[in-house]
Design an enzyme around this catalytic site. Structure first.
Site, PDB file in Angstrom:
ATOM      1  N   ARG A  43     -23.853 100.629  -7.028  1.00  0.00           N
ATOM      2  CA  ARG A  43     -24.389  99.417  -7.809  1.00  0.00           C
ATOM      3  C   ARG A  43     -23.717  98.153  -7.419  1.00  0.00           C
ATOM      4  O   ARG A  43     -22.517  98.342  -6.956  1.00  0.00           O
ATOM      5  CB  ARG A  43     -24.467  99.864  -9.236  1.00  0.00           C
TER       6      ARG A  43
ATOM      7  N   TYR B 224      -6.582  95.789 -17.021  1.00  0.00           N
ATOM      8  CA  TYR B 224      -7.514  95.300 -15.830  1.00  0.00           C
ATOM      9  C   TYR B 224      -6.620  94.488 -14.860  1.00  0.00           C
ATOM     10  O   TYR B 224      -6.686  94.583 -13.577  1.00  0.00           O
ATOM     11  CB  TYR B 224      -8.670  95.090 -16.173  1.00  0.00           C
TER      12      TYR B 224
ATOM     13  N   ILE C 273     -19.301  87.570 -12.045  1.00  0.00           N
ATOM     14  CA  ILE C 273     -20.324  88.153 -11.267  1.00  0.00           C
ATOM     15  C   ILE C 273     -21.396  88.876 -11.970  1.00  0.00           C
ATOM     16  O   ILE C 273     -20.838  89.833 -12.700  1.00  0.00           O
ATOM     17  CB  ILE C 273     -19.957  88.953 -10.055  1.00  0.00           C
TER      18      ILE C 273
HETATM   19  P1  NAP Z   1     -20.194  98.071 -11.772  1.00  0.00           P
HETATM   20  O1  NAP Z   1     -21.596  97.360 -11.523  1.00  0.00           O
HETATM   21  O2  NAP Z   1     -19.835  98.529 -12.978  1.00  0.00           O
HETATM   22  O3  NAP Z   1     -20.298  98.928 -10.596  1.00  0.00           O
HETATM   23  C1  NAP Z   1     -19.210 100.016 -10.420  1.00  0.00           C
HETATM   24  C2  NAP Z   1     -19.281 101.093  -9.230  1.00  0.00           C
HETATM   25  O4  NAP Z   1     -18.215 101.651  -8.977  1.00  0.00           O
HETATM   26  C3  NAP Z   1     -20.567 101.776  -9.262  1.00  0.00           C
HETATM   27  O5  NAP Z   1     -21.065 102.061  -8.039  1.00  0.00           O
HETATM   28  C4  NAP Z   1     -19.871 103.347  -9.734  1.00  0.00           C
HETATM   29  O6  NAP Z   1     -20.498 104.337  -9.316  1.00  0.00           O
HETATM   30  C5  NAP Z   1     -18.707 103.005  -8.989  1.00  0.00           C
HETATM   31  N1  NAP Z   1     -17.558 104.010  -9.405  1.00  0.00           N
HETATM   32  C6  NAP Z   1     -17.165 103.947 -10.919  1.00  0.00           C
HETATM   33  N2  NAP Z   1     -16.209 104.877 -11.012  1.00  0.00           N
HETATM   34  C7  NAP Z   1     -15.812 105.300  -9.629  1.00  0.00           C
HETATM   35  C8  NAP Z   1     -14.778 106.188  -9.217  1.00  0.00           C
HETATM   36  N3  NAP Z   1     -14.072 106.958 -10.145  1.00  0.00           N
HETATM   37  N4  NAP Z   1     -15.083 106.592  -8.026  1.00  0.00           N
HETATM   38  C9  NAP Z   1     -15.607 106.021  -7.100  1.00  0.00           C
HETATM   39  N5  NAP Z   1     -16.730 104.976  -7.576  1.00  0.00           N
HETATM   40  C10 NAP Z   1     -16.726 104.912  -8.813  1.00  0.00           C
HETATM   41  O7  NAP Z   1     -19.151  97.132 -11.055  1.00  0.00           O
HETATM   42  P2  NAP Z   1     -18.973  95.675 -10.162  1.00  0.00           P
HETATM   43  O8  NAP Z   1     -19.029  94.543 -11.213  1.00  0.00           O
HETATM   44  O9  NAP Z   1     -19.879  95.795  -9.084  1.00  0.00           O
HETATM   45  O10 NAP Z   1     -17.680  95.606  -9.752  1.00  0.00           O
HETATM   46  C11 NAP Z   1     -17.196  95.871  -8.490  1.00  0.00           C
HETATM   47  C12 NAP Z   1     -15.638  95.633  -8.162  1.00  0.00           C
HETATM   48  O11 NAP Z   1     -15.555  94.339  -8.609  1.00  0.00           O
HETATM   49  C13 NAP Z   1     -14.710  96.258  -9.037  1.00  0.00           C
HETATM   50  O12 NAP Z   1     -13.550  96.623  -8.539  1.00  0.00           O
HETATM   51  C14 NAP Z   1     -14.540  95.265 -10.206  1.00  0.00           C
HETATM   52  O13 NAP Z   1     -13.357  95.288 -11.032  1.00  0.00           O
HETATM   53  C15 NAP Z   1     -14.470  94.042  -9.051  1.00  0.00           C
HETATM   54  N6  NAP Z   1     -14.700  92.691  -9.866  1.00  0.00           N
HETATM   55  C16 NAP Z   1     -16.016  92.545 -10.606  1.00  0.00           C
HETATM   56  C17 NAP Z   1     -16.390  91.227 -11.224  1.00  0.00           C
HETATM   57  C18 NAP Z   1     -17.478  91.186 -11.931  1.00  0.00           C
HETATM   58  O14 NAP Z   1     -17.785  90.100 -12.562  1.00  0.00           O
HETATM   59  N7  NAP Z   1     -18.482  92.022 -11.929  1.00  0.00           N
HETATM   60  C19 NAP Z   1     -15.328  90.456 -11.317  1.00  0.00           C
HETATM   61  C20 NAP Z   1     -14.159  90.396 -10.558  1.00  0.00           C
HETATM   62  C21 NAP Z   1     -13.951  91.879  -9.869  1.00  0.00           C
HETATM   63  P3  NAP Z   1     -21.720 105.118 -10.214  1.00  0.00           P
HETATM   64  O15 NAP Z   1     -23.031 104.574  -9.910  1.00  0.00           O
HETATM   65  O16 NAP Z   1     -21.759 106.676  -9.443  1.00  0.00           O
HETATM   66  O17 NAP Z   1     -20.974 104.939 -11.605  1.00  0.00           O
END
Ligand code: NAP
Length: 254
Positions: A18, A162, A195
């Protein structure tokens, strides 16, 4: 071939079912990379991501794999990297993207909520980096790209766990870059701002409005914005860049 194109390479993207991880997988697939999509529990979303990768590759023949593993578990992280090497023959690109939040003010933060975020965001990144680095060193080639966050640089109230994990990812990136530079393995980080994904969708509207008001560009970013930076670090155009952090944040990090 244009400089920002990728020669056919094998990529592992953690947390790729995702959000940002999915967009990174699609971007790499569209450049002709073979991609392994790792996920934790959402198999349907992972299969959907795989279908999008195949579609994005178009006429390019690529291999797309889906693999369930909790990368905060050392044995599962090692098994993921071993599986990728078995299937692809070698791993050229590792994107450590899997992450979680468990927000709260420090005075009420449970120790298990601190540990859970460190275990996935920081230790999971370490487990995958260590396992992949061994293989990349042998091949004298590798691109490791770690997903940090703007709050790992600037901090954020309610995110002691975090922000500590994401600051740790930056320190790890720079140290590992120094260890691996002589082996033609680059290690860089991307620090996204706000994001639009499932992770940020759960924030209350008021909190979102406050964040957006504080972004110089006055809007959130898309997963594709982050994927473009990752794709750059993975490309030949970035072959002399290591130990760097690119903010993809609409100016939040200035
Ligand atoms: P997200 O939409 O919550 O998606 C999380 C993803 O990580 C999903 O594919 C989930 O798989 C997977 N996941 C969760 N726990 C896991 C585990 N134990 N082992 C393997 N995979 C796991 O998150 P996102 O917003 O795309 O964020 C992605 C990255 O960007 C993260 O590191 C986050 O901290 C970083 N980030 C995000 C933002 C933002 O604003 N969104 C900003 C800064 C940094 P399932 O589908 O199977 O649950």
């Amino acid at each position: 071939m244009a400089e920002n194109e990728l020669t056919v390479r094998n990529a592992v993207v953690t947390g790729a079912s995702r959000g940002i991880g999915r967009a990174i997988s699609v971007a790499l697939a569209s450049s002709g990379c073979n991609v392994l999509i790792n996920y934790a529990g959402n198999a349907a979303a992972a299969e959907e991501a795989a279908a999008l990768c195949r579609e994005a590759a178009g006429e390019k023949e690529i291999q797309v794999l889906v693999y369930q593993a909790d990368v905060s578990d050392e044995a599962q992280a090692n098994a993921l990297i071993d599986y990728a090497e078995e299937q692809f023959g070698r791993i050229d690109i590792l994107v450590n993207n899997a992450g979680r939040t468990k927000d709260g003010l420090v005075i009420g933060m449970k120790t298990e909520d601190f540990d859970s975020v460190i275990d996935l965001n920081l230790k999971g990144t370490f487990f995958c980096c260590r396992a992949a680095a061994k293989k990349m060193i042998r091949k004298r080639f590798g691109r490791i790209i770690n997903i940090s966050s703007v709050v790992g640089i600037h901090g954020n109230a309610g995110q002691v766990n975090y922000s500590a994990s994401k600051a740790g990812v930056i320190g790890m990136t720079k140290s590992l870059a120094k260890e691996l530079a002589g082996r033609n393995v680059t290690v860089n980080a991307v620090a996204p701002g706000f994001i639009e994904t499932d992770m940020t969708a759960v924030l209350p509207d008021k909190a979102k409005e406050a964040i957006l008001a504080g972004i110089p560009m006055k809007k959130g970013g898309s997963p594709e914005d982050v994927a473009n930076a990752v794709r750059f670090f993975a490309s030949d155009a970035a072959s002399y860049i290591t130990g760097q952090v690119i903010g993809v944040d609409g100016g939040m990090g200035m």
